[in-house]
Design an enzyme around this catalytic site. Structure first.
Site, PDB file in Angstrom:
ATOM      1  N   THR A 121       0.865  -1.181   0.000  1.00 43.49           N
ATOM      2  CA  THR A 121       0.000   0.000   0.000  1.00 43.49           C
ATOM      3  C   THR A 121       0.899   1.228   0.000  1.00 43.49           C
ATOM      4  O   THR A 121       1.630   1.468   0.961  1.00 43.49           O
ATOM      5  CB  THR A 121      -0.894  -0.011   1.253  1.00 43.49           C
ATOM      6  OG1 THR A 121      -1.664  -1.213   1.225  1.00 43.49           O
ATOM      7  CG2 THR A 121      -1.812   1.197   1.290  1.00 43.49           C
ATOM      8  N   GLU A 154      -3.296  -4.557  -2.795  1.00 42.29           N
ATOM      9  CA  GLU A 154      -3.856  -5.807  -2.282  1.00 42.29           C
ATOM     10  C   GLU A 154      -5.000  -5.506  -1.313  1.00 42.29           C
ATOM     11  O   GLU A 154      -4.860  -4.655  -0.445  1.00 42.29           O
ATOM     12  CB  GLU A 154      -2.749  -6.608  -1.576  1.00 42.29           C
ATOM     13  CG  GLU A 154      -3.205  -7.937  -1.059  1.00 42.29           C
ATOM     14  CD  GLU A 154      -3.973  -8.739  -2.112  1.00 42.29           C
ATOM     15  OE1 GLU A 154      -3.411  -9.015  -3.180  1.00 42.29           O
ATOM     16  OE2 GLU A 154      -5.150  -9.069  -1.871  1.00 42.29           O
ATOM     17  N   LYS A 210      -6.762   2.102  -3.050  1.00 39.87           N
ATOM     18  CA  LYS A 210      -6.481   1.317  -1.841  1.00 39.87           C
ATOM     19  C   LYS A 210      -6.692   2.161  -0.587  1.00 39.87           C
ATOM     20  O   LYS A 210      -7.314   1.732   0.388  1.00 39.87           O
ATOM     21  CB  LYS A 210      -5.048   0.780  -1.910  1.00 39.87           C
ATOM     22  CG  LYS A 210      -4.571   0.077  -0.667  1.00 39.87           C
ATOM     23  CD  LYS A 210      -5.348  -1.192  -0.377  1.00 39.87           C
ATOM     24  CE  LYS A 210      -5.042  -1.716   1.017  1.00 39.87           C
ATOM     25  NZ  LYS A 210      -5.821  -2.890   1.365  1.00 39.87           N
ATOM     26  N   ASN A 214      -9.671   1.683   2.495  1.00 37.08           N
ATOM     27  CA  ASN A 214      -9.401   1.573   3.929  1.00 37.08           C
ATOM     28  C   ASN A 214      -9.939   2.776   4.697  1.00 37.08           C
ATOM     29  O   ASN A 214     -10.437   2.636   5.821  1.00 37.08           O
ATOM     30  CB  ASN A 214      -7.907   1.386   4.183  1.00 37.08           C
ATOM     31  CG  ASN A 214      -7.494  -0.068   3.968  1.00 37.08           C
ATOM     32  OD1 ASN A 214      -8.342  -0.918   3.706  1.00 37.08           O
ATOM     33  ND2 ASN A 214      -6.219  -0.357   4.082  1.00 37.08           N
ATOM     34  N   PHE A 255     -19.449  -4.309   8.490  1.00 35.53           N
ATOM     35  CA  PHE A 255     -18.546  -3.273   8.993  1.00 35.53           C
ATOM     36  C   PHE A 255     -19.298  -2.150   9.688  1.00 35.53           C
ATOM     37  O   PHE A 255     -18.982  -0.972   9.520  1.00 35.53           O
ATOM     38  CB  PHE A 255     -17.712  -2.705   7.832  1.00 35.53           C
ATOM     39  CG  PHE A 255     -16.270  -2.997   8.038  1.00 35.53           C
ATOM     40  CD1 PHE A 255     -15.777  -4.252   7.738  1.00 35.53           C
ATOM     41  CD2 PHE A 255     -15.410  -2.064   8.573  1.00 35.53           C
ATOM     42  CE1 PHE A 255     -14.454  -4.558   7.966  1.00 35.53           C
ATOM     43  CE2 PHE A 255     -14.087  -2.357   8.802  1.00 35.53           C
ATOM     44  CZ  PHE A 255     -13.609  -3.611   8.502  1.00 35.53           C
ATOM     45  N   CYS A 266      -3.057  -1.977   8.985  1.00 33.59           N
ATOM     46  CA  CYS A 266      -3.444  -1.200   7.799  1.00 33.59           C
ATOM     47  C   CYS A 266      -4.236   0.067   8.101  1.00 33.59           C
ATOM     48  O   CYS A 266      -3.774   1.160   7.782  1.00 33.59           O
ATOM     49  CB  CYS A 266      -4.227  -2.090   6.829  1.00 33.59           C
ATOM     50  SG  CYS A 266      -3.191  -3.376   6.116  1.00 33.59           S
ATOM     51  N   LYS A 326      -7.888  -8.436  15.736  1.00 31.23           N
ATOM     52  CA  LYS A 326      -9.180  -9.002  15.330  1.00 31.23           C
ATOM     53  C   LYS A 326      -9.051 -10.516  15.359  1.00 31.23           C
ATOM     54  O   LYS A 326      -7.925 -11.039  15.501  1.00 31.23           O
ATOM     55  CB  LYS A 326      -9.608  -8.486  13.959  1.00 31.23           C
ATOM     56  CG  LYS A 326      -8.740  -8.977  12.806  1.00 31.23           C
ATOM     57  CD  LYS A 326      -9.349  -8.526  11.494  1.00 31.23           C
ATOM     58  CE  LYS A 326      -8.533  -8.996  10.319  1.00 31.23           C
ATOM     59  NZ  LYS A 326      -9.094  -8.597   9.033  1.00 31.23           N
TER      60      LYS A 326
HETATM   61  N1  LIG Z   1      -1.385  -7.189   6.243  1.00 28.58           N
HETATM   62  C1  LIG Z   1      -2.466  -6.928   5.536  1.00 28.58           C
HETATM   63  O1  LIG Z   1      -3.584  -7.320   5.870  1.00 28.58           O
HETATM   64  C2  LIG Z   1      -2.379  -6.102   4.279  1.00 28.58           C
HETATM   65  C3  LIG Z   1      -3.453  -6.078   3.389  1.00 28.58           C
HETATM   66  C4  LIG Z   1      -3.346  -5.334   2.223  1.00 28.58           C
HETATM   67  C5  LIG Z   1      -2.199  -4.600   1.973  1.00 28.58           C
HETATM   68  N2  LIG Z   1      -1.176  -4.623   2.873  1.00 28.58           N
HETATM   69  C6  LIG Z   1       0.034  -3.856   2.547  1.00 28.58           C
HETATM   70  O2  LIG Z   1       1.013  -4.766   2.062  1.00 28.58           O
HETATM   71  C7  LIG Z   1       2.320  -4.348   2.469  1.00 28.58           C
HETATM   72  C8  LIG Z   1       2.991  -5.468   3.248  1.00 28.58           C
HETATM   73  O3  LIG Z   1       2.242  -5.686   4.434  1.00 28.58           O
HETATM   74  P1  LIG Z   1       2.503  -6.975   5.347  1.00 28.58           P
HETATM   75  O4  LIG Z   1       1.460  -6.942   6.410  1.00 28.58           O
HETATM   76  O5  LIG Z   1       2.640  -8.172   4.479  1.00 28.58           O
HETATM   77  O6  LIG Z   1       3.934  -6.593   5.964  1.00 28.58           O
HETATM   78  P2  LIG Z   1       4.928  -7.536   6.784  1.00 28.58           P
HETATM   79  O7  LIG Z   1       5.651  -6.630   7.692  1.00 28.58           O
HETATM   80  O8  LIG Z   1       4.199  -8.716   7.324  1.00 28.58           O
HETATM   81  O9  LIG Z   1       5.926  -8.094   5.657  1.00 28.58           O
HETATM   82  C9  LIG Z   1       6.855  -7.307   4.968  1.00 28.58           C
HETATM   83  C10 LIG Z   1       8.103  -8.139   4.713  1.00 28.58           C
HETATM   84  O10 LIG Z   1       8.956  -7.462   3.790  1.00 28.58           O
HETATM   85  C11 LIG Z   1      10.310  -7.765   4.135  1.00 28.58           C
HETATM   86  N3  LIG Z   1      11.190  -6.790   3.482  1.00 28.58           N
HETATM   87  C12 LIG Z   1      11.402  -5.494   3.763  1.00 28.58           C
HETATM   88  N4  LIG Z   1      12.238  -4.944   2.876  1.00 28.58           N
HETATM   89  C13 LIG Z   1      12.567  -5.914   1.975  1.00 28.58           C
HETATM   90  C14 LIG Z   1      13.366  -5.952   0.823  1.00 28.58           C
HETATM   91  N5  LIG Z   1      13.992  -4.866   0.349  1.00 28.58           N
HETATM   92  N6  LIG Z   1      13.456  -7.115   0.166  1.00 28.58           N
HETATM   93  C15 LIG Z   1      12.820  -8.226   0.598  1.00 28.58           C
HETATM   94  N7  LIG Z   1      12.035  -8.247   1.694  1.00 28.58           N
HETATM   95  C16 LIG Z   1      11.912  -7.092   2.381  1.00 28.58           C
HETATM   96  C17 LIG Z   1      10.286  -7.709   5.658  1.00 28.58           C
HETATM   97  O11 LIG Z   1      11.387  -8.407   6.212  1.00 28.58           O
HETATM   98  C18 LIG Z   1       8.950  -8.394   5.964  1.00 28.58           C
HETATM   99  O12 LIG Z   1       9.077  -9.770   6.162  1.00 28.58           O
HETATM  100  C19 LIG Z   1       2.106  -3.070   3.276  1.00 28.58           C
HETATM  101  O13 LIG Z   1       2.251  -1.966   2.413  1.00 28.58           O
HETATM  102  C20 LIG Z   1       0.673  -3.178   3.735  1.00 28.58           C
HETATM  103  O14 LIG Z   1       0.081  -1.931   3.966  1.00 28.58           O
HETATM  104  C21 LIG Z   1      -1.235  -5.363   4.010  1.00 28.58           C
END
Ligand SMILES: NC(=O)c1ccc[n+]([C@@H]2O[C@H](COP(=O)([O-])OP(=O)(O)OC[C@H]3O[C@@H](n4cnc5c(N)ncnc54)[C@H](O)[C@@H]3O)[C@@H](O)[C@H]2O)c1
Length: 445
Positions: A121, A154, A210, A214, A255, A266, A326
């Site tokens: 995001t 996503e 996105k 949210n 919701f 998020c 949650k």
């Molecule tokens: N968690 C959710 O429900 C959700 C839903 C939709 C969108 N998003 C978005 O998706 C993105 C990721 O969220 P998440 O919850 O999966 O985060 P997360 O923290 O669980 O995972 C991110 C991963 O990226 C790795 N990372 C960081 N820099 C890197 C690099 N240069 N190369 C390789 N790996 C690297 C970190 O070590 C970590 O494991 C965010 O922008 C978030 O806002 C999250």
């Protein structure tokens, strides 16, 4: 298709596993060696229903692999999905260092055409930054290799992430490159077999979509919480109001629950980031300013009710059911339980906590706090406790043995941050009941 997931967190791992599930060859990269080691040895670093099975199946089939080797990961996929974290910076803006770092790595190591997909995001304009970072690295190497940058935010929900990814409501693709758009169509075709769900738009609109989604969901929550607090003052019941308005199809039931505020990785950060993006563009978002303020206040409502009931909390022990932000996740990021527990401890109480899944994550989140113990079962958390606070609506809390609860608590009081129980039943069970926004149904306070 050969795909690289850059970042193997909640989004990267689910996305990578689901793309492998439909037959793609996926390599998941992460810089966190412990995470990759765990995955390589058959473990799953996060809790997400159904994920372990999909990962296991696709690893066994040879379609899903993990690495910390950046050069290998960049070589591997024609499609490079960036799914790294975008945490809030000090000023509330999205911190793009991981996204730009990932883009630079792609520019440093690519040797043929790549479609770079922003799945994280990210604020409007980030695709341009990703494009610039890659172009600068290519220029530094003195090579000219074509690539496209696509926005593909996503929308999966933690707790139902596999299901959401396999059956998306919509797939948003921001692209101004016909070849890359076609690649995205091919990639997502298996997930939309009964009707087209791909919405192709310009890159900036995709990025904004996105945040808009949210922000809208967060707005619904803060709106209902604000009305719940008003219902308490006016002697109304927010649960009745919820049904009364949810039946209007323009509003809908989803919701629309009052509670103790939104949390997670998020909504809080995305609302803040959108406010920041607006400020940078010279605009204000007063609605979202209020959404954020209401949410911060709402996270304190349960502690305020407990304080009001007991006067002082020193020497009191409060049982807390639910720690994750949650149900069906172990994610503790910005969880309302954190605010509640910190307030209880600050007022001299101790806490006996139970969560079916998030206790390991909670233990590291609360490592610096003194006064929190963890119980093996919901009822065990009540032993020696003065009252119970229900914080996360896990299924196993929905129909507990109220007589057993009453027998174990020193004061038969339940503070219900999720309005899980029937006030009449609480009365019959001889329990004091403190829900959110239900003055008409409330017997105490
Ligand atoms: N968690 C959710 O429900 C959700 C839903 C939709 C969108 N998003 C978005 O998706 C993105 C990721 O969220 P998440 O919850 O999966 O985060 P997360 O923290 O669980 O995972 C991110 C991963 O990226 C790795 N990372 C960081 N820099 C890197 C690099 N240069 N190369 C390789 N790996 C690297 C970190 O070590 C970590 O494991 C965010 O922008 C978030 O806002 C999250």
């Amino acid at each position: 298709m050969k795909l690289t997931m850059v970042g193997t967190g909640y989004v990267g791992l689910v996305t990578g596993a689901c793309f492998a599930e439909v037959g793609n060859d996926v390599l998941c990269l992460d810089l966190d060696e412990a995470k990759i080691r765990k995955l390589e040895s058959g473990g799953i670093p996060i809790y997400e229903p159904g994920l372990a099975e999909v990962v296991k199946r696709n690893v066994a089939a040879g379609r899903l692999r993990f690495t910390t080797d950046v050069a290998r990961a960049v070589q591997f996929g024609t499609v490079q999905c960036i799914a790294v974290g975008t945490p809030p910076g000090e000023d509330g803006s999205a911190d793009l260092q991981h996204v730009v770092g990932a883009a630079r790595n792609i520019g440093r190591h690519m040797s043929e055409y790549k479609v770079v997909v922003d799945k994280s995001t990210v604020p409007v304009g980030t695709a341009d930054k990703v494009r610039t970072a890659i172009a600068e690295e290519l220029a530094r190497r003195g090579v000219a290799i074509p690539f496209a940058v696509v926005s593909n935010p996503e929308f999966l929900k933690e707790g139902a992430a596999v299901e959401d990814f396999m059956r998306p409501d919509r797939v948003v693709v921001g692209s101004d490159d016909p070849q890359a758009t076609q690649t995205m169509r091919t990639l997502y075709a298996p997930f939309q077999r009964n009707h087209e769900r791909l919405l192709v738009m310009d890159v900036r609109s995709a990025e904004l979509t996105k945040y808009a989604a949210n922000a809208m969901l967060a707005t619904r929550i803060s709106f209902m919480n604000e009305l719940a607090n008003l219902a308490e003052r006016l002697g109304a019941d927010i649960e009745e109001v919820r049904k009364g308005i949810g039946s209007d199809p323009r509003i809908g039931y989803q919701f629309l629950y009052a509670g103790i505020g939104y949390g997670g990785s998020c909504f809080p950060k995305d609302v803040k980031a959108l406010i920041h993006t607006a400020a940078e563009a010279g605009a204000r978002l007063p609605v979202l300013d209020a959404v954020e303020r209401v949410n911060a206040e709402q996270k304190r409502v349960l502690a305020a009710k407990i304080l009001k009931r007991f006067g002082k909390l020193s020497g009191r022990r409060i049982a807390v059911w639910g720690l994750a932000f949650k149900p069906n996740t172990d994610d503790m990021r910005e969880a309302p339980s954190r605010v509640l527990i910190e307030e209880l401890l600050a007022n001299g109480a101790s806490v006996s906590a139970y969560d079916p899944i998030a206790m390991p994550a909670a233990k590291s989140a609360f490592a610096d706090l003194k006064g929190v113990t963890y119980a093996d079962s919901p009822l065990a958390a009540l032993d020696g406790a003065d009252a119970l606070a229900v914080v996360t609506e896990w299924k196993e809390f929905r129909s507990p043995d109220f007589q057993a609860i009453r027998a174990r608590l020193k004061t038969p009081a339940i503070f219900d941050g999720r309005n899980l129980y029937d006030p009449e039943e609480m009365k019959r069970a001889g329990l004091e009941y403190y829900p959110v926004g239900r003055a008409a149904a409330r017997q105490h306070e």
